[in-house]
Design a protein around this motif. Sequence first.
Motif, short mmCIF file in Angstrom:
data_model
loop_
_atom_site.label_atom_id
_atom_site.label_comp_id
_atom_site.label_asym_id
_atom_site.label_seq_id
_atom_site.Cartn_x
_atom_site.Cartn_y
_atom_site.Cartn_z
N UNK A 138 0.84 -1.20 0.00
CA UNK A 138 0.00 0.00 0.00
C UNK A 138 0.87 1.25 0.00
N UNK A 139 1.97 1.22 0.76
CA UNK A 139 2.85 2.36 0.81
C UNK A 139 3.52 2.64 -0.53
N UNK A 140 4.00 1.58 -1.20
CA UNK A 140 4.66 1.74 -2.48
C UNK A 140 3.69 2.32 -3.52
N UNK A 141 2.52 1.67 -3.66
CA UNK A 141 1.56 2.14 -4.65
C UNK A 141 1.02 3.52 -4.29
N UNK A 142 0.89 3.79 -2.97
CA UNK A 142 0.44 5.11 -2.55
C UNK A 142 1.44 6.19 -2.92
#
Length: 296
Positions: A229-233
């Motif tokens: 989620x952090x990467x795609x966010x």
Amino acid sequence: MLWAGATVAAAAFQVARNAFQRGMMASSGPWGATLVRFLFGLPFSTALMLAAIVVAGPGNLHPHLSWAFWWPALLGALAQVLATAALLQAMHHAGFAVGTALQQSSVPLAALAGLLVFGDTLSALGWLGVAVTTAGLAVLVWPRKVGGEGRLLPGVVFGTLSGLLFGLALNGFRHAGLALEPAHPFFAAMTSVTLVQAVQTVGLVAFLLWRDPAALRAVIAGWRGSLGAGLFGALASSGWFFALNLAPAAAVRSLGVVEMPIAAVAGHRLFREALSLRQAIAGLAVCIGVVLTAGL
């Protein structure tokens, strides 16, 4: 048209991030799931900011961290946090695809916020697109049970609220980036993302320590799943910020509605959700409105 490519990429990354966050709602609640995108996205955003500095050349950069940057950046940061929590609630009540579609109310609302707060304008064709988009959204949410829990009214309320807040955030981020370093939009976008996410992370961690420590512990315990989620966010935010440094918020958000068909496919494959014929037609109308608003 560089902003258009950045917007489409951001929309795709955003659907992936939303899917990760929706899956975390059960363990960490809406505020914990909201924190995930900022806390675990911050290292990736920082890396992108450092890359932007190298690409531009440190000697060529003249950032202005003045009040002209901070007030729209902080306004956008707060609006984005609240919008993310509202979006997750909309997805919980109305389903992943419909919640994503409801978020597109930020298209007309971003246009109005840009006009009233910042003085941005659209062409006559753009305003026609806003009207068509609004009509499509009205049909999409016309009272009738939808998949999942079938609780449409709370989904409509939260989805529209998320659209209003996202529209405000997009306008704030656009003007913050322009105030920071107008000559280097990529650097301005990456730096704005990093600074905003740092503020959002600190604020949400403090809030959860005060109100819901258990949710904070759940977020930390699930760090492996949160990295996605952090990467795609971080990638989604970087794409949005970069596009906003090149084009008005309403046009960027309008083209970003391409996430609707992506979300429909994701909702069907990941969460076993289905759209009715009426919803599919309304979604198509929204997409047409988006094309008109973006002036493509």
